[in-house]
Design a protein around this motif. Structure first.
Motif, PDB file in Angstrom:
ATOM      1  N   PHE B  48       0.827  -1.207   0.000  1.00 43.06           N
ATOM      2  CA  PHE B  48       0.000   0.000   0.000  1.00 43.06           C
ATOM      3  C   PHE B  48       0.861   1.256   0.000  1.00 43.06           C
ATOM      4  CE2 PHE B  48      -4.507   0.413   0.057  1.00 43.06           C
ATOM      5  CZ  PHE B  48      -4.961  -0.886   0.138  1.00 43.06           C
ATOM      6  N   ILE B  49       1.892   1.234   0.844  1.00 45.80           N
ATOM      7  CA  ILE B  49       2.706   2.442   0.934  1.00 45.80           C
ATOM      8  C   ILE B  49       3.457   2.668  -0.374  1.00 45.80           C
ATOM      9  CG2 ILE B  49       4.716   3.406   2.113  1.00 45.80           C
ATOM     10  CD1 ILE B  49       3.419   2.478   4.688  1.00 45.80           C
ATOM     11  N   LEU B  51       2.355   1.862  -3.244  1.00 48.18           N
ATOM     12  CA  LEU B  51       1.359   2.387  -4.178  1.00 48.18           C
ATOM     13  C   LEU B  51       1.121   3.870  -3.948  1.00 48.18           C
ATOM     14  CD1 LEU B  51      -1.563   1.106  -5.806  1.00 48.18           C
ATOM     15  CD2 LEU B  51      -2.285   2.602  -3.992  1.00 48.18           C
ATOM     16  N   ILE B  52       1.027   4.257  -2.683  1.00 51.05           N
ATOM     17  CA  ILE B  52       0.764   5.660  -2.369  1.00 51.05           C
ATOM     18  C   ILE B  52       1.930   6.538  -2.824  1.00 51.05           C
ATOM     19  CG2 ILE B  52       0.535   7.275  -0.455  1.00 51.05           C
ATOM     20  CD1 ILE B  52      -1.064   5.006   0.954  1.00 51.05           C
ATOM     21  N   GLY B  55       2.029   6.729  -6.518  1.00 48.84           N
ATOM     22  CA  GLY B  55       0.963   7.590  -7.017  1.00 48.84           C
ATOM     23  C   GLY B  55       1.322   9.053  -6.894  1.00 48.84           C
ATOM     24  N   GLN B 114      -5.547  -4.917   9.169  1.00 46.44           N
ATOM     25  CA  GLN B 114      -6.383  -5.022   7.967  1.00 46.44           C
ATOM     26  C   GLN B 114      -7.444  -3.930   7.932  1.00 46.44           C
ATOM     27  OE1 GLN B 114      -8.437  -8.726   7.483  1.00 46.44           O
ATOM     28  NE2 GLN B 114      -6.508  -9.803   7.258  1.00 46.44           N
ATOM     29  N   ASN B 115      -8.118  -3.776   9.055  1.00 50.45           N
ATOM     30  CA  ASN B 115      -9.228  -2.837   9.075  1.00 50.45           C
ATOM     31  C   ASN B 115      -8.763  -1.401   9.162  1.00 50.45           C
ATOM     32  OD1 ASN B 115     -11.958  -4.309   9.130  1.00 50.45           O
ATOM     33  ND2 ASN B 115     -10.551  -5.558  10.292  1.00 50.45           N
ATOM     34  N   TYR B 116      -7.559  -1.230   9.697  1.00 49.20           N
ATOM     35  CA  TYR B 116      -6.964   0.096   9.704  1.00 49.20           C
ATOM     36  C   TYR B 116      -6.726   0.569   8.276  1.00 49.20           C
ATOM     37  CZ  TYR B 116      -2.641   2.919   9.676  1.00 49.20           C
ATOM     38  OH  TYR B 116      -1.663   3.821   9.400  1.00 49.20           O
ATOM     39  N   VAL B 117      -6.173  -0.311   7.465  1.00 54.04           N
ATOM     40  CA  VAL B 117      -5.938   0.060   6.066  1.00 54.04           C
ATOM     41  C   VAL B 117      -7.269   0.225   5.335  1.00 54.04           C
ATOM     42  CG1 VAL B 117      -4.949  -0.701   3.887  1.00 54.04           C
ATOM     43  CG2 VAL B 117      -3.676  -0.992   6.000  1.00 54.04           C
ATOM     44  N   LEU B 119     -10.104   1.214   6.544  1.00 57.27           N
ATOM     45  CA  LEU B 119     -10.780   2.456   6.911  1.00 57.27           C
ATOM     46  C   LEU B 119      -9.988   3.678   6.452  1.00 57.27           C
ATOM     47  CD1 LEU B 119     -11.899   1.421  10.469  1.00 57.27           C
ATOM     48  CD2 LEU B 119     -13.402   1.884   8.549  1.00 57.27           C
ATOM     49  N   ALA B 120      -8.650   3.596   6.561  1.00 56.45           N
ATOM     50  CA  ALA B 120      -7.842   4.756   6.197  1.00 56.45           C
ATOM     51  C   ALA B 120      -7.770   4.929   4.689  1.00 56.45           C
ATOM     52  CB  ALA B 120      -6.442   4.625   6.773  1.00 56.45           C
ATOM     53  N   GLN B 121      -7.814   3.823   3.971  1.00 60.22           N
ATOM     54  CA  GLN B 121      -7.728   3.923   2.518  1.00 60.22           C
ATOM     55  C   GLN B 121      -9.047   3.552   1.852  1.00 60.22           C
ATOM     56  OE1 GLN B 121      -5.012   4.929   0.420  1.00 60.22           O
ATOM     57  NE2 GLN B 121      -4.365   5.879   2.329  1.00 60.22           N
ATOM     58  N   SER B 127      -5.634  -0.028  -8.360  1.00 58.43           N
ATOM     59  CA  SER B 127      -4.743  -0.510  -9.405  1.00 58.43           C
ATOM     60  C   SER B 127      -3.343   0.023  -9.145  1.00 58.43           C
ATOM     61  CB  SER B 127      -5.256  -0.076 -10.775  1.00 58.43           C
ATOM     62  OG  SER B 127      -5.117   1.300 -10.893  1.00 58.43           O
ATOM     63  N   TYR B 225      -6.935  -6.925   1.795  1.00 56.11           N
ATOM     64  CA  TYR B 225      -7.070  -8.305   2.209  1.00 56.11           C
ATOM     65  C   TYR B 225      -5.974  -9.207   1.655  1.00 56.11           C
ATOM     66  CZ  TYR B 225      -9.914 -12.048   4.147  1.00 56.11           C
ATOM     67  OH  TYR B 225     -10.378 -13.094   4.911  1.00 56.11           O
TER      68      TYR B 225
END
Lengths: 408, 300
Positions: B48-49, B51-52, B55, B114-117, B119-121, B127, B225
Motif C-alpha cells: 500500500f505504501i 502504491l501511495i 501515485g 487489515q481494518n486500519y488500512v 478504513l484509512a484507505q 490498481s 485483504y
C-alpha cells in the motif's frame, strides 16, 4: 511526570510518522489525483498521546498486581463483583429472576426487527459457548470454527431443498454433522501443538468456504440456497411475526440447553480432563488421560453446537450463502470467547450480546467493528487475559484450623 | 512444453514471493516460537505504501525506475517501522505469558491492521502502477518469462543472499543465532535479547515489504485483504521447509509455488487455495518437522 509527558509526546510523534502515508495521503491511481487529509494527523497525534499515557499506566498497574500475587497475598479472598455474582446465591438469584422476566417479555415489548436481531445475538451466544469448550476449556485454538456453523446451515439447506426434510429432523442431523466434521478435522491434527493447530483450522475454515462456493451442484455455489422454511410448530401456519417470536423462544431454550450441558460438562470427568490438557499436556497424559479421545471430544463437542445452531441460523435467515461463513465470523466468535474470559460461561454470554448488539444499535460503530475486535483481542490478552468475568476455578483449600490441631 | 515452462516460471515467481514472506515467519518463529499472524499484514502495508508513494510521485512528474526505487525504499522503511512497533505493542508485553496469549494477540493485530488500512484507505481494489520497465533483452523469451518476473526473481535472490550474509557473518547475525539456540544463555553472555527480537521483526518486515512491492507491481492491483492469503501460504511454505530453518523456508516456498502453479494450470484454478492448505495438512501429518527441519524432542 514530565518524563511521562515527554515519552508520550515522542510516542505521538512516532505514530504520526507511522500513520502519515496511510492516514493522510489518498491517491487515485486511475484519475491521478491526490487527496491530502491533514486533519487526520491531529487526531492520530492526540489519540496516540493519550493512549500512550494510558498504556504506560496500565502496564505499571499490571506489574504491581503481578508483584502482589507473587508476594503471596491470597487473591481468592478478593473476588471481583462479577465473580461474586456467580457464587453468592443472594446476589445471583434476583439477577436471574429479572433476567428471566426480561427474556420472556422481550418479543412482547419490542418489534419483530429487534427480536430478529436478538435471535442473531443468541445464535452467537451459542457459538461462543461452543467455541468456549474447544478454546476455553481444552485450550485448542480453533480459527475455522465457522466451518462447522456452515456445515450445520448447509445440512439443513441441502436436506430441505433436495428431499424436503423439515427443521426438526434437520436440527439433530445438523448437530451430528458438525460433530462428525469436528472429529474428521480433529484426527489429522491431534499431534499438532497449539500454534500449528491454529493455522490448520484456519485452513479448514477457508477450505470449507471455497468448497461451498465451487460445488455448485449441491450447494448452489455463490448464489446460495434460498427459500429455507422457518422452524415449524406441528404444521401450524404462522405469520412472519409469530414465526420470529417462535424462533426467539426456541433460541432461548437452545441457549439454556447449551448453558446447562456445558456447565455440567465443565465439572465432569472429561471437562476436567480438558482443563488439565490445556494447562499442561505432558503432565496430563502422564496422569493417564487419553489425549486422543479427550481432544477429539473437545472438537466434536464444540463443533456439535455450531452445527446445531447453524440449522437455526439457516431457518432464521431462510437464505444462506457462503458469505455468511467467512474468517470474519470465526474471528468474531473468537473475540467473544476471549473477551468473555476463556472457560467462563457468563462472561461469554455477556461478551456475545455486547459484541453483536453494539454494532447493530450504534451504527457509527459498525464500520469500526472489526478494528475494535482486533484491538480488544490484543488488549484483553495483555491486560486481562482471564477475560471480563474470570472463570471461578474449583480450588482445594487446606483448612488452617486443622493444621493448628496438629501442632497442638 | 511452452505451457510447462510458463507454469514453471510463474511457479518460481510465486515461490520467491512466498519465500520473502516465509523468511519473516521462520525467523520470528525460530527466536520466540510465535506465529506472527500479522506478518501478512506487514506485506500488505508495504504494498500500500509503495502504491501511495508511487501515485504521489507520478503526479509530481517523476518517472520510471526512479519511482520504483523510491517507492520500494520508502515502503521498506515504513514496513520496518510497522514491524518494530507491532512487536513492541502486541508481543513484548506477552513475552512470559502462556503460549495461547501472544497467538491471540497476533490474530487481533492482524485484524486491526487489515481494518486500519480498510478504513484509512479503501475497501476496493486499487490498481497498482506497473513500475517495472520492459527490458529489450527479454524480448525473445517474453512469452515465457516477462521482465517483471525476471526482476522479481533477481530481487528476491539478492535479498535472500543479503539475509544469509547478514545472519552468517555479522555481529547481530551471530546474536540472532545465539538467541535462537538458547535465549537464557544468550542473555547470560551479554546478548541484548530484546534488541535481537526487534531486529528480527524489522528484517522480516523489510523482506515482506519487498515482496509486497514486487507483487503489487506484478499483479497490478492490491486491496487490504491480500496479506491474509499470502500470509497463510507463506506460513505453509515455512512449515513445509521446517519452521525456524531459513534455507528450509526458501525451499518450501519454491516447492509450494511450483506445486500451486502446476495444480492451477493442469487441474483447476478454483481449488488453488484448497491445494495449498492440503499440502500444509499433509506435511503436518506426515512430517511435522518439515523438509529440512530437525525433529525437536520436547523435554519435560
Amino acid at each position: 511526570m514530565s518524563d511521562y509527558m515527554k515519552r508520550s509526546f515522542l510516542v505521538a510523534l512516532w505514530f504520526v510518522f507511522l500513520t502519515f502515508p496511510l492516514m493522510v495521503v489518498k491517491v487515485n491511481t486511475l484519475k491521478n489525483t491526490v487527496e491530502w487529509r491533514w486533519m487526520n494527523m491531529l487526531w492520530v497525534a492526540i489519540g496516540a498521546f493519550v493512549l500512550s499515557l494510558l498504556w504506560r499506566w496500565a502496564l505499571e498497574r499490571r506489574q504491581l498486581k503481578n508483584k502482589e500475587a507473587e508476594s503471596g497475598e491470597d487473591e481468592s479472598t478478593r473476588l471481583g463483583f462479577g465473580q461474586r455474582l456467580l457464587v453468592e446465591p443472594k446476589l445471583y438469584k434476583p439477577v436471574l429472576a429479572v433476567l428471566f422476566v426480561a427474556t420472556i417479555a422481550f418479543p412482547l415489548l419490542f418489534d419483530i426487527y429487534q427480536t430478529n436481531i436478538m435471535v442473531l445475538a443468541l445464535v452467537f451466544v451459542v457459538l461462543g459457548l461452543g467455541l468456549n469448550v474447544t478454546v476455553g476449556l481444552a485450550g485448542l485454538l480453533d480459527l475455522g470454527y465457522v466451518a462447522f456453523f456452515a456445515v450445520g446451515a448447509y445440512t439443513y439447506g441441502i436436506l430441505n431443498s433436495f428431499w424436503g426434510i423439515g427443521f426438526w429432523t434437520s436440527l439433530p442431523i445438523g448437530g451430528l454433522m458438525g460433530a462428525l466434521f469436528g472429529i474428521a478435522l480433529g484426527f489429522p491434527i491431534l499431534r499438532l501443538r497449539g500454534d500449528y493447530l491454529a493455522i490448520v483450522t484456519l485452513g479448514f475454515g477457508s477450505i470449507a468456504k471455497i468448497v461451498i462456493e465451487n460445488w455448485e451442484e449441491v450447494t448452489n455455489g455463490a448464489k446460495g440456497i434460498a427459500g429455507i422454511p422457518r422452524p415449524g410448530f406441528f404444521g401450524a401456519d404462522m405469520s412472519i411475526t409469530s414465526a420470529t417470536t417462535y424462533t426467539y423462544y426456541l433460541m432461548i431454550l437452545m441457549v439454556i440447553f447449551t448453558i446447562f450441558i456445558t456447565n455440567r460438562l465443565k465439572d465432569s470427568r472429561i471437562g476436567r480432563a480438558w482443563m488439565a490438557l490445556r494447562e499442561d499436556e505432558i503432565a496430563c497424559v502422564a496422569m493417564g488421560v487419553d489425549m486422543a479421545k479427550t481432544k477429539l471430544g473437545a472438537y466434536a463437542f464444540g463443533a456439535f453446537w455450531a452445527g446445531l445452531v447453524g440449522v437455526i441460523f439457516a431457518a432464521r435467515n431462510t437464505y444462506i450463502n457462503p458469505n455468511s461463513f467467512t474468517f470474519m465470523e470465526s474471528a468474531l466468535v473468537l473475540s467473544i470467547v476471549v473477551m468473555g474470559g476463556m472457560g467462563s460461561i457468563v462472561g461469554v454470554i455477556i461478551a456475545a450480546l455486547v459484541l453483536i448488539l453494539m454494532p447493530e444499535y450504534l451504527r457509527a460503530f459498525s464500520e469500526y467493528r472489526m478494528l475494535m475486535f482486533g484491538a480488544i483481542m490484543v488488549l484483553m490478552m495483555i491486560f486481562r487475559p482471564e477475560g471480563l468475568i474470570a472463570n471461578v476455578r474449583r480450588k482445594y483449600r487446606g483448612h488452617k484450623v486443622m493444621t493448628e490441631d496438629v501442632n497442638a | 512444453m511452452q505451457y510447462f515452462l510458463e507454469l514453471s516460471c510463474s511457479g518460481l515467481v510465486r515461490g520467491s514471493i512466498y519465500a520473502l514472506i516465509a523468511l519473516g515467519y521462520t525467523m520470528v518463529y525460530g527466536i520466540i516460537q510465535l506465529i506472527n499472524f500479522a506478518h501478512g499484514e506487514i506485506y500488505m502495508i508495504g504494498a500500500f505504501i509503495a502504491l501511495i508513494v508511487a501515485g504521489v510521485l507520478t503526479i509530481y512528474g517523476f518517472s520510471g525506475v526512479s519511482i520504483l526505487i523510491l517507492a520500494g525504499l520508502i515502503a521498506t522503511i515504513y514496513a520496518a517501522a510497522y514491524g518494530y512497533t507491532l512487536e513492541k505493542i502486541a508481543y513484548r508485553p506477552l513475552r512470559n505469558a502462556p503460549r495461547l496469549s501472544p497467538l491471540i494477540s497476533a490474530i487481533g493485530m492482524s485484524l486491526f491492521l487489515q481494518n486500519y488500512v480498510l478504513l484509512a484507505q479503501t475497501p476496493d481494489f486499487l490498481s497498482f502502477p506497473s513500475l517495472i520497465p520492459d527490458f529489450g533483452f527479454m524480448e525473445p523469451v517474453a512469452h515465457i518469462m516477462g521482465s517483471a518476473e525476471l526482476v522479481i526473481l533477481v530481487t528476491s535472490a539478492v535479498a535472500m543472499v543479503a539475509l544469509t550474509v547478514l545472519i552468517k557473518y555479522t555481529r547481530i547475525g551471530k546474536a540472532m543465532r545465539a538467541t535462537q539456540q538458547d535465549m537464557t544463555m544468550a542473555r547470560l553472555v551479554g546478548v541484548n535479547v530484546d534488541n535481537v527480537i526487534s531486529v528480527t521483526f524489522v528484517l522480516g518486515s523489510v523482506l515482506a515489504a519487498i515482496g509486497g512491492v514486487l507483487v503489487g507491481s506484478y499483479i497490478g492491483q492490491i486491496n487490504f485483504y491480500i496479506g491474509f492469503m499470502a500470509g497463510v501460504k507463506a506460513f505453509t511454505a515455512a512449515v513445509l521447509g521446517g519452521i525456524g530453518n531459513i534455507p528450509g523456508a526458501v525451499l518450501g516456498a519454491m516447492v509450494l509455488g511450483l506445486a500451486e502453479s502446476f495444480a492451477a494450470g493442469y487441474i483447476s484454478s478454483a481449488y488453488e487455495d484448497v491445494f495449498a492448505f492440503g499440502v500444509l495438512v499433509l506435511i503436518l501429518i506426515l512430517r511435522p518437522s518439515g523438509l529440512l527441519g530437525k525433529a525437536v524432542k520436547q523435554k519435560v
